[in-house]
Structure formats: structure tokens, C-alpha cells
Design a protein around this motif. Structure first.
Motif, PDB file in Angstrom:
ATOM      1  N   ALA A 100      -0.072   2.568  -8.883  1.00  0.00           N
ATOM      2  CA  ALA A 100      -0.799   2.331 -10.128  1.00  0.00           C
ATOM      3  C   ALA A 100      -2.142   1.648  -9.864  1.00  0.00           C
ATOM      4  O   ALA A 100      -3.094   1.821 -10.642  1.00  0.00           O
ATOM      5  CB  ALA A 100       0.046   1.474 -11.072  1.00  0.00           C
ATOM      6  N   LEU A 101      -2.221   0.907  -8.762  1.00  0.00           N
ATOM      7  CA  LEU A 101      -3.458   0.218  -8.402  1.00  0.00           C
ATOM      8  C   LEU A 101      -4.392   1.091  -7.568  1.00  0.00           C
ATOM      9  O   LEU A 101      -5.466   0.637  -7.165  1.00  0.00           O
ATOM     10  CB  LEU A 101      -3.130  -1.053  -7.621  1.00  0.00           C
ATOM     11  CG  LEU A 101      -2.404  -2.161  -8.390  1.00  0.00           C
ATOM     12  CD1 LEU A 101      -1.937  -3.251  -7.421  1.00  0.00           C
ATOM     13  CD2 LEU A 101      -3.318  -2.754  -9.453  1.00  0.00           C
ATOM     14  N   GLY A 102      -3.979   2.325  -7.289  1.00  0.00           N
ATOM     15  CA  GLY A 102      -4.831   3.238  -6.528  1.00  0.00           C
ATOM     16  C   GLY A 102      -4.401   3.454  -5.099  1.00  0.00           C
ATOM     17  O   GLY A 102      -5.069   4.180  -4.357  1.00  0.00           O
ATOM     18  N   GLY A 103      -3.290   2.867  -4.673  1.00  0.00           N
ATOM     19  CA  GLY A 103      -2.778   3.101  -3.336  1.00  0.00           C
ATOM     20  C   GLY A 103      -2.018   4.409  -3.263  1.00  0.00           C
ATOM     21  O   GLY A 103      -1.744   5.058  -4.282  1.00  0.00           O
ATOM     22  N   THR A 104      -1.674   4.809  -2.054  1.00  0.00           N
ATOM     23  CA  THR A 104      -0.905   6.032  -1.860  1.00  0.00           C
ATOM     24  C   THR A 104       0.299   5.741  -0.971  1.00  0.00           C
ATOM     25  O   THR A 104       0.315   4.773  -0.211  1.00  0.00           O
ATOM     26  CB  THR A 104      -1.752   7.148  -1.218  1.00  0.00           C
ATOM     27  OG1 THR A 104      -2.300   6.671   0.017  1.00  0.00           O
ATOM     28  CG2 THR A 104      -2.884   7.564  -2.140  1.00  0.00           C
ATOM     29  N   VAL A 105       1.301   6.619  -1.064  1.00  0.00           N
ATOM     30  CA  VAL A 105       2.555   6.442  -0.329  1.00  0.00           C
ATOM     31  C   VAL A 105       2.564   7.361   0.883  1.00  0.00           C
ATOM     32  O   VAL A 105       2.405   8.572   0.755  1.00  0.00           O
ATOM     33  CB  VAL A 105       3.768   6.737  -1.228  1.00  0.00           C
ATOM     34  CG1 VAL A 105       5.059   6.537  -0.456  1.00  0.00           C
ATOM     35  CG2 VAL A 105       3.736   5.863  -2.469  1.00  0.00           C
ATOM     36  N   SER A 106       2.754   6.778   2.046  1.00  0.00           N
ATOM     37  CA  SER A 106       2.883   7.560   3.276  1.00  0.00           C
ATOM     38  C   SER A 106       4.347   7.816   3.598  1.00  0.00           C
ATOM     39  O   SER A 106       4.719   8.920   3.990  1.00  0.00           O
ATOM     40  CB  SER A 106       2.208   6.839   4.435  1.00  0.00           C
ATOM     41  OG  SER A 106       2.362   7.554   5.640  1.00  0.00           O
ATOM     42  N   VAL A 107       5.185   6.780   3.473  1.00  0.00           N
ATOM     43  CA  VAL A 107       6.637   6.920   3.631  1.00  0.00           C
ATOM     44  C   VAL A 107       7.274   6.325   2.387  1.00  0.00           C
ATOM     45  O   VAL A 107       7.086   5.149   2.082  1.00  0.00           O
ATOM     46  CB  VAL A 107       7.148   6.194   4.891  1.00  0.00           C
ATOM     47  CG1 VAL A 107       8.664   6.291   4.982  1.00  0.00           C
ATOM     48  CG2 VAL A 107       6.500   6.762   6.149  1.00  0.00           C
ATOM     49  N   ALA A 108       8.017   7.150   1.652  1.00  0.00           N
ATOM     50  CA  ALA A 108       8.655   6.700   0.416  1.00  0.00           C
ATOM     51  C   ALA A 108       9.724   5.656   0.721  1.00  0.00           C
ATOM     52  O   ALA A 108      10.210   5.553   1.856  1.00  0.00           O
ATOM     53  CB  ALA A 108       9.269   7.893  -0.310  1.00  0.00           C
ATOM     54  N   PRO A 109      10.113   4.854  -0.264  1.00  0.00           N
ATOM     55  CA  PRO A 109      11.145   3.842  -0.041  1.00  0.00           C
ATOM     56  C   PRO A 109      12.373   4.417   0.655  1.00  0.00           C
ATOM     57  O   PRO A 109      12.924   5.436   0.228  1.00  0.00           O
ATOM     58  CB  PRO A 109      11.456   3.362  -1.455  1.00  0.00           C
ATOM     59  CG  PRO A 109      10.162   3.508  -2.189  1.00  0.00           C
ATOM     60  CD  PRO A 109       9.573   4.786  -1.652  1.00  0.00           C
ATOM     61  N   PRO A 135      -6.234   1.530  -1.415  1.00  0.00           N
ATOM     62  CA  PRO A 135      -7.227   2.484  -1.915  1.00  0.00           C
ATOM     63  C   PRO A 135      -8.350   2.781  -0.927  1.00  0.00           C
ATOM     64  O   PRO A 135      -9.010   3.810  -1.031  1.00  0.00           O
ATOM     65  CB  PRO A 135      -7.773   1.786  -3.173  1.00  0.00           C
ATOM     66  CG  PRO A 135      -6.658   0.916  -3.629  1.00  0.00           C
ATOM     67  CD  PRO A 135      -6.014   0.417  -2.370  1.00  0.00           C
ATOM     68  N   GLN A 136      -8.578   1.895   0.024  1.00  0.00           N
ATOM     69  CA  GLN A 136      -9.614   2.116   1.025  1.00  0.00           C
ATOM     70  C   GLN A 136      -9.083   2.852   2.261  1.00  0.00           C
ATOM     71  O   GLN A 136      -9.856   3.228   3.133  1.00  0.00           O
ATOM     72  CB  GLN A 136     -10.223   0.765   1.448  1.00  0.00           C
ATOM     73  CG  GLN A 136     -11.013   0.074   0.351  1.00  0.00           C
ATOM     74  CD  GLN A 136     -10.130  -0.502  -0.733  1.00  0.00           C
ATOM     75  OE1 GLN A 136      -9.092  -1.114  -0.451  1.00  0.00           O
ATOM     76  NE2 GLN A 136     -10.526  -0.329  -1.990  1.00  0.00           N
TER      77      GLN A 136
END
Length: 255
Positions: A219-228, A242-243
């Protein structure tokens, strides 16, 4: 001031092309407060704290095109001596020992497998003042394609011993100081590791709820590389801010 234990990860910091954006992201995600040191020569470096205790740092990347990344700093009593050990063991000195204001001395290296790391020799600042609680650093882990070479290198540089545990299909390694685990190592084998991904040190931050943290990060703009994912030691996920800097979060089992 207490002295940071030699051979034990003492600090992490973030190099990022968007410092203001990183401050917003990690402040919202982990409840960190950012402040700049009082010294005029701090070059915009930011200190993150939680509950009024230092947890990490951040600064702008030093060169154009430098990827955003979290760096692991391992405690040392003598950065100059460690630099000599790194070179004799086959590593590379990227930044020779230098003074960080009146806080301490640092140096940056790569191991023979290409993973970068740093050391911290404390003077006025031990390093992180809060660890192993939600919102703070709780683990550092080398991922490498040459685990045998890493065992030899880090054993020579930090006098680390190893404890291997089968974790099919790989063998997981814990680095030990005085028989206590201080960090880990994951071999990069199998299809989960793209060929273009270099060896690296991963940082883990503890959280109360892995899934909720992942949802918040996206929600803050990050992305998931490995899901929980559930592991014997807890539930973890790998995220990119995000960066583009990657890091892991983990809800430690039993906490």
C-alpha cells in the motif's frame, strides 16, 4: 559506551536515490523516526530510531546508477586490521577505513563471491541500540553461490565458526561467535535464484504480523519478491521498497 562485539553484525544502513521517499516508507512501515546528526559534515545521512533507540541509517547513493541497497556492518575492534585480513583472504576493499564524524570508523568490502559488506569500529556510537524486536533488525544472512569459499573467507576474517543444518534441498549455515549464532548463510542453488542476481547480504526486520506488514508495504508503494512463507523459525517475506532496495521481514516463531 559499551563496545560492539567483534564479529557480530552491529548496524545496517540504506543507500537510496530518494532519501525523502525512503524516510516516508520506512517511517510508515516500521514506525521509525528519522533525524539528521547535529554535525554539519553528516552529508545528509539520516539516523532512524524506534522508541528513542537507534535502529538503522540511510543516505543518498554516492554515484549515478548505483543500485539502492541495504548494507550489513559487522563489528570490529580494528577496521584497518580487518581490511588487511579481507585482502589476504581474497576479498576486495571497496572503501578503505575512514572516520565517520566522531562516531566510529567504517570500511566497505566485497567477499570473493561478490557480496558486499561493511565493518563498524565504534568510537562514539556502538551501532544499533535496539534489535530483535518488532520494527528492528533481527538477522543478517549471506546468500552466495560459493558457500564453501564463504566459510573459508569469513572464518579467516572474523574467526567465525559454522553450524550446518539440513534444510532440503540445501544446507543452511549459521555463523557462530563463541558458539552463539550471529548470522546465517543461504546457498544460491535452484531456479529461485536468477543468474543475474548477485551474491548479497540480506537484512531481516522483525514484525508482529508478516502478512499485515506485506500488505502495508504494498500500500505504501513497495513490491513483493517472495510472498509470506512459513519456515521453521517463523513466517517471512522478501520485499522491495519503492526505490528498489530489497529487505526481508519475519514474524519469529514463538514471539
Amino acid at each position: 559506551m559499551s563496545v560492539a562485539a567483534a564479529g557480530v553484525p552491529a548496524w545496517v544502513d540504506l543507500g537510496t536515490p530518494d532519501l525523502a521517499g525512503a524516510i516516508r516508507f520506512y517511517g510508515e512501515l516500521f514506525g521509525w523516526t528519522a533525524r539528521m546528526p547535529d554535525e554539519p559534515d553528516s552529508d545528509g545521512y539520516v539516523l532512524f530510531s524506534k522508541d528513542d533507540k537507534l535502529v538503522a541509517g540511510a543516505g543518498a547513493v554516492s554515484t549515478d546508477g548505483q543500485p539502492p541497497t541495504w548494507t550489513t556492518y559487522i563489528g570490529t575492534l580494528d577496521a584497518q586490521a580487518t581490511a588487511k585480513l579481507v585482502e589476504s583472504a581474497g576479498g576486495t576493499v571497496l572503501m578503505p577505513p575512514f572516520d565517520v564524524l566522531d562516531r566510529g570508523r567504517a570500511a566497505v568490502f566485497t567477499d570473493p563471491g561478490g557480496a558486499s559488506f561493511a565493518v563498524w569500529q565504534p568510537v562514539g556510537m556502538v551501532g544499533a541500540e535496539l534489535m530483535n524486536v518488532p520494527g528492528a533488525l533481527c538477522w543478517n544472512e549471506l546468500t552466495t553461490r560459493d558457500p564453501d569459499g564463504a566459510k573459508e573467507f569469513y572464518g579467516e576474517v572474523f574467526d567465525w565458526e559454522v553450524r550446518d543444518t539440513p534444510f532440503p534441498p540445501i544446507m543452511y549455515t549459521e555463523w557462530l561467535v563463541e558458539q552463539q549464532p550471529v548470522a546465517g548463510m543461504m546457498p544460491m542453488v535452484g531456479d529461485d535464484w536468477p543468474a543475474e542476481l548477485p551474491a548479497h547480504w540480506m537484512v531481516y526486520f522483525a514484525v508482529n504480523d508478516c502478512d499485515a506488514t506485506v500488505e502495508h508495504a504494498t500500500a505504501l508503494g513497495g513490491t513483493v519478491s517472495v510472498a509470506p512463507t512459513d519456515l521453521p523459525h517463523g513466517r517471512f517475506a522478501v520485499l522491495h521498497d519503492p526505490q528498489g532496495a530489497f529487505f526481508s521481514v519475519i514474524r519469529i516463531a514463538g514471539d
